[in-house]
Write an enzyme that holds these catalytic residues in place. Structure first.
Site, PDB file in Angstrom:
ATOM      1  CG  HIS A  45       7.708 -29.590   0.603  1.00 40.87           C
ATOM      2  ND1 HIS A  45       8.303 -30.796   0.324  1.00 40.87           N
ATOM      3  CD2 HIS A  45       8.410 -29.044   1.634  1.00 40.87           C
ATOM      4  CE1 HIS A  45       9.323 -30.990   1.162  1.00 40.87           C
ATOM      5  NE2 HIS A  45       9.400 -29.932   1.965  1.00 40.87           N
ATOM      6  CD  GLU A  89      -3.344   0.059   2.004  1.00 39.47           C
ATOM      7  OE1 GLU A  89      -4.382  -0.560   1.786  1.00 39.47           O
ATOM      8  OE2 GLU A  89      -3.079   0.561   3.112  1.00 39.47           O
ATOM      9  CE  LYS A 106     -12.432   1.624   1.162  1.00 38.41           C
ATOM     10  NZ  LYS A 106     -11.830   2.634   2.020  1.00 38.41           N
TER      11      LYS A 106
HETATM   12  O1  PA5 Z   1      -3.319   1.505   5.816  1.00 42.30           O
HETATM   13  C1  PA5 Z   1      -4.437   1.953   5.685  1.00 42.30           C
HETATM   14  O2  PA5 Z   1      -4.679   3.174   5.814  1.00 42.30           O
HETATM   15  C2  PA5 Z   1      -5.631   1.071   5.377  1.00 42.30           C
HETATM   16  O3  PA5 Z   1      -5.262  -0.254   5.209  1.00 42.30           O
HETATM   17  C3  PA5 Z   1      -6.646   1.137   6.493  1.00 42.30           C
HETATM   18  O4  PA5 Z   1      -6.036   0.724   7.686  1.00 42.30           O
HETATM   19  C4  PA5 Z   1      -7.874   0.256   6.210  1.00 42.30           C
HETATM   20  O5  PA5 Z   1      -8.446   0.601   4.971  1.00 42.30           O
HETATM   21  C5  PA5 Z   1      -8.894   0.398   7.317  1.00 42.30           C
HETATM   22  O6  PA5 Z   1      -9.290   1.730   7.425  1.00 42.30           O
HETATM   23  P1  PA5 Z   1     -10.063   2.251   8.709  1.00 42.30           P
HETATM   24  O7  PA5 Z   1      -9.182   2.095   9.879  1.00 42.30           O
HETATM   25  O8  PA5 Z   1     -10.345   3.685   8.404  1.00 42.30           O
HETATM   26  O9  PA5 Z   1     -11.311   1.438   8.827  1.00 42.30           O
END
Ligand code: PA5
Length: 448
Positions: A309, A288, A423
């Site tokens: 394996h 990310e 989303k």
């Molecule tokens: O790293 C990030 O920002 C994302 O992976 C969020 O943690 C994830 O989308 C969850 O978001 P939230 O904590 O707002 O529910």
């Protein structure tokens, strides 16, 4: 504390190229440390190991004591992505492999996770478990609006209120969310939940050392003070601006392997089932943070020796697109010696008197040499043993190196614009109010 070794890359790269990338990494280090780069309003994670006050830990311990007094033996932790992977990684790494099967009265609550999928079977089967146990819930969402945890929490909240009554349920629910905004904040204020803040300047995947990770880890019975100490010591060690800084070395080498050798996949390799979720946490952190603008190294993982394996064949002889980063503990907390067998029908007497961990180490060394022969460069991150202190060190090492690495790549490590695409489609398909135009367009696209 973390030790780093890039000897397994030396036959692949030229000395001059490596120096060039170390210089790039040192410039990126300056950007990270001077806080002048893209996303510099999300650098709160850098000082978390020393910023978390003792009073906050004591508040968490009060919740632990309160839930113990109520007899709570199951804590459902609701969250997704950065709001769950750090806690799960730590709890899986620090727990007995068979903790669930060996549970006895008086143990810390078993922590299970929810809100990280939309599987009806998962949530329904979670209800089966909750019905058998004395339950509490930690709901975690920085934005307070993420669909997966919100759906799970609606269901778990209704269940807890139905079973314990609204007031008692509110004492069994703790929220971790934004300080001011979001549906979860509104809900927790209205219901009077104990609630804790995800700091504005810390993104989800960098939040394991905030209440997001610390509260569930403490509730599971682990030493978060030691974890913070491991991270703090690592922070001090990584402040050194030089070519020996392991975070600089890691960031330099992975970018060099990618840019000059076309190694576009990094495999995080572990040799202990306790580290399976470390790899999941790491994959989110690097995926990310770096996978943007059509750039980045794809983060993958294997857990050996099991995956030798399965994926071992591909890593040895498939497309030469990958390098490996092996994460290991140098010592095991247990000793198991292989015995002698008079008949030796299994032909294993050559191992008699050896520790299983020695076999694991030889499997690791043999794999390293084979993979290097097969064209797969290898780096190694190791800690003395798997404990809370060293886990804190690993967390901080990879976070800090990720910031440097993404700046070498020219990427803002602290946003995630691409996560919105699915989303929008999902909301349009679910006919969320406000998405009418997108709903019409998407229905036309899929021919409905
Ligand atoms: O790293 C990030 O920002 C994302 O992976 C969020 O943690 C994830 O989308 C969850 O978001 P939230 O904590 O707002 O529910």
């Amino acid at each position: 504390m973390v030790k780093f070794d890039l000897g397994g890359c030396s036959s692949f790269v030229k000395e001059g190229d490596y120096k060039e990338y170390v210089d790039k990494a040192l410039l990126a280090f300056d950007v990270l440390e001077s806080e002048t780069g893209a996303g510099n309003d999300f650098l709160g994670w850098k000082t978390l190991p020393v910023d978390i006050p003792e009073s906050l830990i004591q508040e968490f311990e009060a919740i632990q004591a309160d839930w113990k007094a109520k007899g709570v033996d199951l804590a459902v932790v609701i969250g997704i992505g950065g709001s769950y992977l750090g806690a799960r990684c730590a709890i899986e790494a620090l727990s007995h492999n068979f903790a669930r099967q060996l549970r006895k009265p008086g143990d810390a609550p078993e922590v299970v996770f929810a809100g990280n999928n939309l599987s009806e079977e998962y949530i329904s089967e979670l209800m089966d478990l909750m019905a058998e146990r004395n339950c509490a819930c930690i709901v975690i969402s920085k934005s307070g609006t993420t669909t997966e945890p919100a759906v799970a929490f609606r269901i778990v909240k209704k269940y807890l209120e139905g079973r314990y009554g609204r007031k008692e349920a509110s004492e069994r629910i703790v929220a971790v969310t934004d300080a001011k905004k979001g549906a979860l904040k509104t809900l927790s204020t209205q219901e009077g939940y104990r609630s804790y803040v995800v700091p504005d300047n810390v993104g989800g995947r960098y939040s394991v050392l905030t209440p997001v990770g610390l509260l569930p880890i403490l509730i599971a019975g682990f030493d978060i003070r030691a974890m913070l100490a491991g991270a703090a010591d690592t922070r001090e060690a990584l402040k050194a601006r030089n070519a020996d800084n392991p975070a600089v070395q890691y960031a330099a080498m992975r970018n060099l392997l990618h840019a000059r050798l076309g190694k576009s996949v990094e495999i995080l390799v572990t040799y202990n089932p306790k580290f399976v979720f470390l790899a999941e946490w790491w994959k989110q952190l690097y995926g990310e943070s770096e996978g943007k603008e059509f750039k980045g190294i794809y983060p993958a993982s294997v857990n050996n020796t099991a995956d030798l394996h399965s994926m071992g064949q591909f890593i040895q002889e498939g497309s030469r697109i990958m390098f490996e980063t092996v994460v290991t503990a140098r010592t095991s907390s247990r000793t198991v010696v292989i015995g002698t067998d008079e008949q030796n029908l299994d032909c294993l007497n050559f191992l008699a008197g050896q520790r299983v961990e020695h076999c694991n180490a030889m499997a690791q060394l043999g794999t390293k040499l084979a993979h290097i022969d097969g064209g797969v460069p290898q780096m190694e991150v190791s800690v003395e043993k798997i404990d809370a202190y060293n886990l804190g060190s690993i967390f901080y090492f990879f976070e800090f190196a990720c910031g440097i690495s993404a700046y070498v790549l020219g990427i803002n490590p602290f946003n995630q614009p691409g996560v919105e695409a699915y989303k929008k489609n999902m909301f349009a398909l679910l006919r969320k109010p406000g998405y009418e135009e997108q709903t019409a367009a998407i229905l036309k696209r899929i021919g409905e």
